[in-house]
Design a protein around this motif. Structure first.
Motif, PDB file in Angstrom:
ATOM      1  N   VAL A   1       0.852  -1.185   0.000  1.00 38.11           N
ATOM      2  CA  VAL A   1       0.000   0.000   0.000  1.00 38.11           C
ATOM      3  C   VAL A   1       0.889   1.238   0.000  1.00 38.11           C
ATOM      4  O   VAL A   1       2.010   1.221   0.514  1.00 38.11           O
ATOM      5  N   HIS A   2       0.365   2.292  -0.593  1.00 34.50           N
ATOM      6  CA  HIS A   2       1.047   3.579  -0.589  1.00 34.50           C
ATOM      7  C   HIS A   2       0.122   4.592   0.059  1.00 34.50           C
ATOM      8  O   HIS A   2      -1.046   4.714  -0.317  1.00 34.50           O
ATOM      9  N   ILE A   3       0.642   5.294   1.047  1.00 32.16           N
ATOM     10  CA  ILE A   3      -0.137   6.284   1.801  1.00 32.16           C
ATOM     11  C   ILE A   3       0.465   7.660   1.554  1.00 32.16           C
ATOM     12  O   ILE A   3       1.687   7.846   1.671  1.00 32.16           O
ATOM     13  N   ASP A   4      -0.374   8.617   1.197  1.00 32.66           N
ATOM     14  CA  ASP A   4       0.080   9.980   0.951  1.00 32.66           C
ATOM     15  C   ASP A   4      -0.807  10.947   1.719  1.00 32.66           C
ATOM     16  O   ASP A   4      -2.029  10.890   1.613  1.00 32.66           O
ATOM     17  N   VAL A   5      -0.186  11.821   2.513  1.00 34.66           N
ATOM     18  CA  VAL A   5      -0.909  12.909   3.169  1.00 34.66           C
ATOM     19  C   VAL A   5      -0.375  14.207   2.589  1.00 34.66           C
ATOM     20  O   VAL A   5       0.803  14.530   2.767  1.00 34.66           O
ATOM     21  N   THR A   6      -1.209  14.915   1.864  1.00 30.15           N
ATOM     22  CA  THR A   6      -0.823  16.173   1.243  1.00 30.15           C
ATOM     23  C   THR A   6      -1.546  17.330   1.920  1.00 30.15           C
ATOM     24  O   THR A   6      -2.777  17.332   2.010  1.00 30.15           O
TER      25      THR A   6
ATOM     26  N   THR B   1       5.451   3.803   1.445  1.00 29.02           N
ATOM     27  CA  THR B   1       5.040   2.576   0.770  1.00 29.02           C
ATOM     28  C   THR B   1       5.459   1.421   1.663  1.00 29.02           C
ATOM     29  O   THR B   1       6.637   1.319   2.038  1.00 29.02           O
ATOM     30  N   VAL B   2       4.501   0.572   2.026  1.00 28.82           N
ATOM     31  CA  VAL B   2       4.767  -0.506   2.978  1.00 28.82           C
ATOM     32  C   VAL B   2       4.046  -1.768   2.541  1.00 28.82           C
ATOM     33  O   VAL B   2       3.105  -1.721   1.738  1.00 28.82           O
ATOM     34  N   PRO B   3       4.450  -2.929   3.067  1.00 25.86           N
ATOM     35  CA  PRO B   3       3.650  -4.132   2.857  1.00 25.86           C
ATOM     36  C   PRO B   3       2.226  -3.905   3.369  1.00 25.86           C
ATOM     37  O   PRO B   3       2.006  -3.156   4.323  1.00 25.86           O
ATOM     38  N   LYS B   4       1.265  -4.555   2.756  1.00 22.62           N
ATOM     39  CA  LYS B   4      -0.141  -4.254   3.049  1.00 22.62           C
ATOM     40  C   LYS B   4      -0.524  -4.521   4.505  1.00 22.62           C
ATOM     41  O   LYS B   4      -1.458  -3.905   5.026  1.00 22.62           O
ATOM     42  N   ASN B   5       0.194  -5.424   5.175  1.00 25.07           N
ATOM     43  CA  ASN B   5      -0.147  -5.715   6.576  1.00 25.07           C
ATOM     44  C   ASN B   5       0.261  -4.600   7.534  1.00 25.07           C
ATOM     45  O   ASN B   5      -0.054  -4.642   8.724  1.00 25.07           O
ATOM     46  N   GLN B   6       0.949  -3.572   7.018  1.00 24.17           N
ATOM     47  CA  GLN B   6       1.426  -2.475   7.872  1.00 24.17           C
ATOM     48  C   GLN B   6       0.562  -1.218   7.754  1.00 24.17           C
ATOM     49  O   GLN B   6       0.912  -0.181   8.322  1.00 24.17           O
TER      50      GLN B   6
ATOM     51  N   LEU C   1      -5.859  12.804   2.383  1.00 30.46           N
ATOM     52  CA  LEU C   1      -5.268  11.498   2.687  1.00 30.46           C
ATOM     53  C   LEU C   1      -5.629  10.558   1.551  1.00 30.46           C
ATOM     54  O   LEU C   1      -6.806  10.275   1.323  1.00 30.46           O
ATOM     55  N   THR C   2      -4.623  10.081   0.825  1.00 31.72           N
ATOM     56  CA  THR C   2      -4.854   9.197  -0.313  1.00 31.72           C
ATOM     57  C   THR C   2      -4.155   7.872  -0.050  1.00 31.72           C
ATOM     58  O   THR C   2      -2.967   7.841   0.282  1.00 31.72           O
ATOM     59  N   ILE C   3      -4.898   6.792  -0.200  1.00 29.61           N
ATOM     60  CA  ILE C   3      -4.371   5.444   0.064  1.00 29.61           C
ATOM     61  C   ILE C   3      -4.644   4.583  -1.159  1.00 29.61           C
ATOM     62  O   ILE C   3      -5.779   4.510  -1.647  1.00 29.61           O
ATOM     63  N   GLY C   4      -3.615   3.935  -1.659  1.00 35.50           N
ATOM     64  CA  GLY C   4      -3.774   3.046  -2.808  1.00 35.50           C
ATOM     65  C   GLY C   4      -3.055   1.742  -2.578  1.00 35.50           C
ATOM     66  O   GLY C   4      -2.061   1.679  -1.847  1.00 35.50           O
ATOM     67  N   GLY C   5      -3.547   0.686  -3.204  1.00 34.75           N
ATOM     68  CA  GLY C   5      -2.880  -0.604  -3.124  1.00 34.75           C
ATOM     69  C   GLY C   5      -3.829  -1.724  -2.784  1.00 34.75           C
ATOM     70  O   GLY C   5      -5.051  -1.643  -2.997  1.00 34.75           O
ATOM     71  N   ASP C   6      -3.259  -2.775  -2.212  1.00 35.50           N
ATOM     72  CA  ASP C   6      -4.008  -3.999  -1.909  1.00 35.50           C
ATOM     73  C   ASP C   6      -4.718  -3.818  -0.568  1.00 35.50           C
ATOM     74  O   ASP C   6      -4.249  -4.296   0.473  1.00 35.50           O
TER      75      ASP C   6
ATOM     76  N   ASN D   1       3.663 -11.347   7.354  1.00 36.50           N
ATOM     77  CA  ASN D   1       4.095 -10.733   6.098  1.00 36.50           C
ATOM     78  C   ASN D   1       3.288 -11.296   4.935  1.00 36.50           C
ATOM     79  O   ASN D   1       3.031 -12.505   4.866  1.00 36.50           O
ATOM     80  N   PRO D   2       2.875 -10.439   3.993  1.00 38.73           N
ATOM     81  CA  PRO D   2       2.136 -10.954   2.840  1.00 38.73           C
ATOM     82  C   PRO D   2       3.024 -11.814   1.965  1.00 38.73           C
ATOM     83  O   PRO D   2       4.246 -11.638   1.918  1.00 38.73           O
ATOM     84  N   GLN D   3       2.401 -12.746   1.281  1.00 39.79           N
ATOM     85  CA  GLN D   3       3.148 -13.613   0.383  1.00 39.79           C
ATOM     86  C   GLN D   3       3.562 -12.833  -0.861  1.00 39.79           C
ATOM     87  O   GLN D   3       2.753 -12.164  -1.484  1.00 39.79           O
ATOM     88  N   VAL D   4       4.826 -12.895  -1.189  1.00 43.75           N
ATOM     89  CA  VAL D   4       5.350 -12.183  -2.349  1.00 43.75           C
ATOM     90  C   VAL D   4       5.599 -13.191  -3.463  1.00 43.75           C
ATOM     91  O   VAL D   4       6.270 -14.205  -3.266  1.00 43.75           O
ATOM     92  N   ILE D   5       5.057 -12.907  -4.621  1.00 47.52           N
ATOM     93  CA  ILE D   5       5.224 -13.799  -5.763  1.00 47.52           C
ATOM     94  C   ILE D   5       6.332 -13.259  -6.650  1.00 47.52           C
ATOM     95  O   ILE D   5       6.235 -12.147  -7.185  1.00 47.52           O
TER      96      ILE D   5
END
Length: 960
Positions: A84-89, A149-154, A250-255, A523-527
């Protein structure tokens, strides 16, 4: 991954009726459907807008919400990677500052990482890094943003962090942290502005164009006099005025799970108090009645002329047409300025641009004269003025419009390759326009530009209008300026006395225990990307991976050897040969090639560095055949004309001359020379020196191409939206390519390390000292000694919160950043420590670096540091394969070092099982090895400090 479906039948019908084909752009007119959906939402949360993906356009699907306190929340779901990517503008930049209090917005960017009420000092970086993420913040004149930008579990942990500094930062600000960050900002200015050639250009031009009271007249980083006068109270009032949730997106994108994400957002942000009301700044177009001339001296080798016309403001109806005009006048080899200044040899560089900000845009032209035709800037100004007359007579042709439109479309597509790219676009549009769904309108603005529009804006904003004309000349060469000054810069050292903001200091109270950091799941599974391989009989190895997230293809053809194939007395030959291959073929001139590539929205570049000569290609899938045809032409039919050779060689020589004025460039040169030796190819820059490049002639280039541009040691990496069978059919020219084999030198004689010696390079004009400590080290390996040494070094100097950086930057305030690192390849390796510091603290910085290395050698890592290293590196794997460039790097790494596809799994096993005892044994062994100091700085300030060290100081003469 963009999911494609229509919102409603009505929306589909609208799309059918509104479909429009643009000139040379096959995607249709952009259209996104919006609706208000009824669903169960947390109390106080309102759904504002839903935008769904559309198969016939380029758009970004999202949902926009509003919290009761005014916070705008945008959620974008992308399940293609477990991150996931988190942005606070915040809609606050330097334009919101008061006259005489510049730099506060940027200052707060630093303070926002220094801890908050429930996050200890220096913990923000540590928490994100230990979570496997990366983070940063940026400030410009119009907004400030913070992102991770962090793993989705964070995700929940990141929302906790961001909300705590939005609502509970002020109580954690102390006089001590304030002073440390004030010093850090000064170091940043010293490194990126004052110590960089032409570093004060932008702030000087802005002073020339804008009235003193205009918010763009001062630089975002601020004036040092203003920062010196600022207080903790000033800073807290500034935060309270502008950093409320109602002034943030606050914009959040990803899994993400949207319902869970929205619940977390409401929990952590929903009870923060609304800040003061924020009004838009009035946009007033600035004009100059006549040209304003100003000149200044700088530590440069070539003078520079910079002409800047104020035009409109960001998102003005004429912005797009002005952008097209800038492309015609000065963007690349097809532009008029290139033809009239660079191609003719009058200048070594020239160009034009039209950058826009929220309140103002500027059309700017620049050129650096060619010493072979004279350094006076008056002639440069005349040619630029003549070029504007030529454009008036020439007008606009069809290709001018098409190239700009295609570049905007392809740029947008490439921007969608990462979640961070999509989030940034959504956040930017929402902050500045209040409309995150502006992607299709942005493209439409350029598709609608006509020839008449371009001519109209030229006459309205450029022709006969006043501009800021800045001459920057070397010290002692003031006669080179274009014209005597008729403008005096404002005095910024004595700002007027201003009333206080009188803003109540922000205080929030939470209805839950914020001191408890949220936990994260497993931790999420990484393919790992799937791949396929092929080999051609001529020696080319192919490794590729299909990636269908965007309709693009990226290629990297690497020829082993690169600069290692240079004769030492002609160092730079590989780089010069590669550069000349970009200059045209026996079929097309450089201008024609550039025009064809621009019409396709493709990019082909040939270069050399390290162990490789490379051909890099980016293309839309639909244009791959035409792009590959141009690539093959550039590879197999280079023109190698004498005129092109003379021009490119001269440009390289001028670049090397300018490098002799730059402290960081000199430090890199000194480091290589001291570590590898002056008579060794590794000891010289990849691009060579003035002396070695001067020795090269055109026959050398032709011979180098004939001997070494061969498939015998070549590899091809491909990542793109194409099947293997289709792709292989397109490679028949590479399959038929024939060339002889060649040897790469492998027997090197490096000089011995000379401990107790410090090599000094005097740069009298330097405003900071660049310090390096270096020695040869082991070659790269994926799972052995080299890899384990990088694990050992991580808490010492690789992470932001490493010992060396925390000491020199956060505790002492000597530097903007300091690090230690291993670099390893197939031929050699190195261990280095590096930083740029305030010159008056050169001695202190060296002592502190020595202390940190000695303590680490003797005592090793702590249990906490080892745990931090394990978690940070292992959890970051989720971020490793998101974009095509990351996938391409992974594949190239496998080929270059002949690694197993699962080498990452082997590394993960080592990370989790290597003992603290083994890590400390590595530290004891590695850090006991002798190293060599290198310092670049102003001898009058630095030399006396160096002589106080227990080291022999040697004045180093760099290879000519």
């Amino acid at each position: 991954m963009l999911r494609t479906y229509f919102q409603t039948r009505l929306c589909a019908q609208l799309l059918n009726t509104l479909k429009v084909t643009t000139i040379a752009v096959t995607s249709t007119f952009l259209f996104a459907c919006t609706s208000q959906e009824s669903m169960s939402l947390p109390k106080g949360v309102t759904l504002v807008e839903t935008v769904k993906a559309n198969p016939n356009t380029i758009n970004i699907p999202f949902k926009k919400y509003k919290l009761a306190n005014g916070l705008t929340v945008i959620l974008h779901q992308d399940n293609s990677d477990p991150l996931v990517h988190i942005d606070v503008t915040y809609h606050v930049g330097s334009a919101r500052e008061q006259l005489g209090k510049s730099g506060f917005a940027h200052f707060f960017e630093h303070m926002m990482f220094q801890g908050s009420q429930n996050v200890a000092d220096e913990e923000h970086f540590k928490v994100v890094t230990q979570s496997g993420g990366n983070l940063n913040g940026t400030t410009n004149s119009d907004r400030t943003n913070y992102f991770e930008t962090v793993p989705k579990n964070q995700l929940e942990k990141m929302l906790w962090l961001e909300s705590d500094r939005m609502g509970f930062l002020l109580d954690a600000i102390t006089a001590e942290t304030f002073e440390v960050q004030r010093a850090t900002v000064k170091n940043e200015r010293g490194q990126n502005v004052d110590n960089r050639p032409y570093g004060r250009l932008n702030e000087t031009v802005n002073q020339m164009i804008f009235p003193r009271e205009h918010p763009y007249s001062w630089p975002t980083i601020g004036y040092m006099s203003d920062l010196d006068n600022g207080s903790v109270t000033d800073l807290k009032e500034f935060f309270s005025r502008w950093y409320g949730p109602n002034n943030a997106v606050l914009t959040i994108g990803g899994d993400i799970d949207e319902a869970q994400t929205l619940a977390w957002v409401n929990k952590y942000f929903g009870n923060l108090n609304t800040g003061p009301e924020v009004e838009s700044i009035e946009k007033t177009v600035v004009t100059l009645d006549e040209n304003r001339y100003y000149s200044m001296t700088d530590n440069v080798s070539l003078p520079l002329l910079y002409i800047s016309f104020p035009t409109v403001y960001g998102m003005h109806q004429d912005e797009a047409a002005l952008d097209v005009l800038a492309n015609i006048l000065g963007n690349g080899p097809t532009s008029l300025l290139y033809k009239n200044l660079v191609k003719t040899g009058i200048a070594v560089q020239a160009g034009a641009s039209h950058p826009c900000r929220e309140l103002a845009c500027q059309m700017s032209f620049y050129a650096l004269p060619n010493p072979q035709q004279g350094l006076g800037l008056a002639n440069i100004e005349k040619v630029i003025n003549d070029t504007l007359v030529e454009f008036e007579q020439r007008g606009v042709n069809d290709d001018d419009l098409i190239k700009t439109k295609v570049s905007i479309e392809t740029g947008t597509i490439y921007g969608l390759q990462s979640v961070s790219g999509k989030v940034s676009k959504l956040a930017g549009f929402e902050t500045l326009l209040g409309n995150a769904n502006f992607t299709e309108q942005e493209l439409a603005r350029y598709n609608n530009v006509t020839k008449a529009d371009v001519m109209r804006v030229f006459k309205q904003y450029i022709q006969g209008k006043g501009a800021a004309v800045l001459s920057i000349v070397p010290v002692g060469q003031e006669t080179l300026v274009t014209r005597a000054d008729n403008f005096v810069l404002p005095d910024v050292s004595n700002p007027p006395t201003l009333a206080e903001l009188d803003t109540p200091i922000m205080h929030n109270v939470s209805d839950f225990d914020r001191s408890i950091m949220p936990t994260s799941g497993g931790n999420p599974q990484v393919i790992v990307p799937s791949l396929w391989r092929e080999n051609f009989a001529n020696g080319i190895e192919i490794i590729a991976s299909k990636n269908s997230e965007t309709p693009t293809v990226s290629l990297l053809l690497s020829l082993d050897g690169g600069v290692l194939l240079d004769p030492v007395d002609k160092a730079g030959l590989a780089s010069l040969t590669a550069a000349l291959m970009n200059e045209g073929t026996t079929v097309h001139s450089k201008e024609q090639l550039s025009n064809e590539l621009a019409l396709l929205g493709s990019d082909i570049s040939i270069g050399a560095g390290g162990r490789n000569t490379y051909v890099r290609v980016n293309s839309l899938v639909k244009n791959l055949d035409q792009t590959l045809a141009l690539m093959n032409e550039m590879m197999f039919k280079p023109e190698f004309s004498q005129a092109d050779f003379d021009r490119v060689k001269n440009q390289l020589l001028q670049s090397l001359e300018q490098g002799n004025k730059d402290a960081k460039t000199l430090s890199n040169r000194a480091l290589k020379q001291v570590t590898y030796g002056e008579s060794n190819r590794f000891g010289l820059p990849d691009s060579g020196t003035i002396g070695t490049v001067s020795n090269i002639n055109l026959d050398d280039v032709k011979d180098f191409y004939k001997n070494y541009f061969s498939p015998s040691k070549a590899s091809l990496v491909m990542v793109g939206d194409i099947d293997k069978a289709d792709f292989m059919k397109k490679l028949w020219p590479l399959k038929a390519w024939q060339g002889k084999d060649y040897a790469i030198e492998s027997d090197f004689n490096f000089p011995p390390v000379t401990p107790k010696k410090l090599y000094f390079v005097d740069l009298p004009s330097a405003s900071q000292a660049v310090i390096s400590l270096s020695r040869p080290a082991m070659l790269y390996d994926a799972t052995g000694e080299y890899f384990k040494a990088t694990l050992m070094n991580y808490p010492l100097g690789s992470a932001f919160n490493s010992r060396i950086n925390l000491n020199l930057r956060e505790e002492k305030g000597y530097t903007y950043g300091a690090s230690s690192y291993y670099t390893g390849g197939k031929t050699l390796g190195r261990f280095s420590v590096g930083t740029s510091v305030k010159q008056e603290h050169t001695f202190d910085s060296i002592i502190e670096i020595e202390k940190e290395l000695k303590n680490y050698q003797l005592e090793g890592l702590t249990d906490t540091e080892a745990t931090f290293m394990r978690q940070a590196i292992s959890q970051s794997e989720a971020l490793s394969f998101e974009t095509p460039s990351q996938k391409s790097g992974f594949l190239r790494h496998i080929l270059q070092f002949e690694l197993d596809t699962n080498y990452g799994e082997q590394q993960s096993e080592i990370i989790s099982t290597i003992s603290l005892e083994e890590l400390n044994q590595i530290a004891a062994k590695e850090l006991a090895k002798p190293m060599q100091w290198i310092v670049v700085g102003n001898g009058q300030v630095v030399k006396q400090q160096l002589e106080a060290l227990n080291l022999q100081v040697i004045d180093l003469e760099l290879a000519k």
